[in-house]
Design an enzyme around this catalytic site. Structure first.
Site, short mmCIF file in Angstrom:
data_model
loop_
_atom_site.label_atom_id
_atom_site.label_comp_id
_atom_site.label_asym_id
_atom_site.label_seq_id
_atom_site.Cartn_x
_atom_site.Cartn_y
_atom_site.Cartn_z
N ASP A 164 0.66 -1.06 -0.04
CA ASP A 164 -0.06 -0.12 -0.02
C ASP A 164 0.76 1.23 0.05
OD1 ASP A 164 0.71 -0.76 2.57
OD2 ASP A 164 -0.66 0.59 3.55
N GLU A 206 0.03 -1.30 5.59
CA GLU A 206 1.05 -0.77 6.66
C GLU A 206 1.19 0.63 6.80
OE1 GLU A 206 5.19 0.95 7.52
OE2 GLU A 206 3.74 1.26 5.82
#
Length: 354
Positions: free
Chosen positions: A72, A128
């Site tokens: 991400d 994350e």
């Protein structure tokens, strides 16, 4: 579905990854593409949990290592700094540094090294960049710990192409002062909590942070006010003030020891713990870590921030940070990564594993 060709030049592969939408909690498209590309490699076993993909070799080697990275990114700029651009040897765009360059290296290594000298687990995880409860690495550590079992791990977060061992821990507390409300025209009827916060700030200003050597690396601790709030109106003496303090502590301390240290500094005040995450020791004395450092022939410094290497440390897997890109450029509007660092990171890991 987006398609990834893992045989492409690793810089081109980075650009392909960057151009797939992957803001936190919107990683399905990139996770699908990564899973499909990995399942086409016959030497890997592939598992999936949500938008986290784990692929592994099973060659019966004496050691197993993990290469891990998150899929991400933080939200895009306005206007979006995509699609990727190549400018004077730099790859420019959201995620080029944090951390599609590292993810591309993982994928390129997975494709190229079919018989590594040690078994390899490749971890590509989601979420994350947002709250810990959504973190894919945290989730699989809890639900599928056997997927992460290894002798050593490398997290391909940006390190400017160097090796950074372990990481510092971090915690946040609210230090509150208490007063008595009154009309500001008659302050003698009350007690000003904001004025009392001066002593909290004085203790912070007088505090001398330590530099702690852990396994040969120097971790620079830090204790800082990161927020202050108090007061309800312009004509009211405030009865409460809160100073928010962040403590970055060396990995020789447990989370409990770090909290106790902060409470001692602010003894006499109401101290409320917010978030807290322990750090990670470097673990450079293990054979797998030593061989990694020797193969790359790079100096090792301490990681001064907190990264997910701490999650590996918590399950008994020593870990380091190593990846392309300057971490100071992560999340910036002009995020960019030197193409050379992506290529060099790929070459270094191939050299280590082949």
């Amino acid at each position: 579905m987006a398609e990834l060709d893992l045989t492409r030049d690793v810089v081109d592969l980075t650009a392909d990854l960057v151009d797939i939408p992957s803001v936190s909690r919107d990683e399905q498209q990139i996770a699908d593409a990564v899973e499909k590309a990995l399942r086409a490699l016959p030497h890997l076993r592939v598992d999936r949990d949500g938008n986290t993909i784990v692929a592994r070799t099973d060659l019966g080697r004496a050691e197993r290592v993990v290469l891990a990275g998150h899929l991400d990114t933080v939200p895009l700029t306005d206007p979006p700094n995509l699609p990727t651009q190549r400018v004077d040897g730099l790859l420019v765009g959201r995620g080029t540094t944090d951390m599609k360059g590292g993810v591309a290296v993982q994928l390129a290594v997975a494709q190229a090294i079919t018989e590594p000298t040690r078994d390899v687990t490749f971890v590509f995880y989601d979420c994350e960049e947002i709250e810990e409860e959504f973190n894919g690495l945290r989730r699989i550590a809890a639900q599928h710990p056997e997927w992460l079992a290894a002798d050593f791990a490398v997290l391909l977060e940006p390190t400017n192409g160097g090796i950074e061992g372990g990481c510092k821990g971090t915690l946040r507390v609210d230090v509150a002062t208490k007063g008595i409300s009154a009309h500001s025209a008659r302050p003698w009827n009350g007690h000003n909590a904001i004025h009392d916060a001066g002593e909290v700030l004085a203790r912070l200003a007088a505090y001398e942070p330590e530099t702690v050597n852990v396994d040969g690396l120097d971790y620079h601790e830090a204790l800082n006010a990161v927020g202050i709030s108090g007061g309800i109106a312009g004509n009211v003496i405030p009865d409460r003030c809160v100073v928010t303090v962040n403590y970055r502590f060396a990995p020789d301390k447990s989370a409990e020891e770090a909290v106790a240290h902060v409470r001692a500094i602010f003894s006499g005040y109401d101290v409320t713990l917010g978030d807290c995450a322990a750090g990670a020791r470097p673990g450079l004395d293990t054979p797998a870590a030593a061989s990694f450092v020797a193969a790359l022939a790079l100096p090792v410094t301490a990681k001064q921030g907190w990264t997910d290497v701490a999650r590996f440390s918590a399950i008994g897997v020593p870990a380091v940070n190593f990846g392309p890109g300057d971490p100071n450029l992560a999340h910036t509007d002009d995020e960019r990564c030197p193409e050379r660092q992506i290529t060099e990171a790929n070459d270094a890991l191939c050299r280590w594993l082949a």
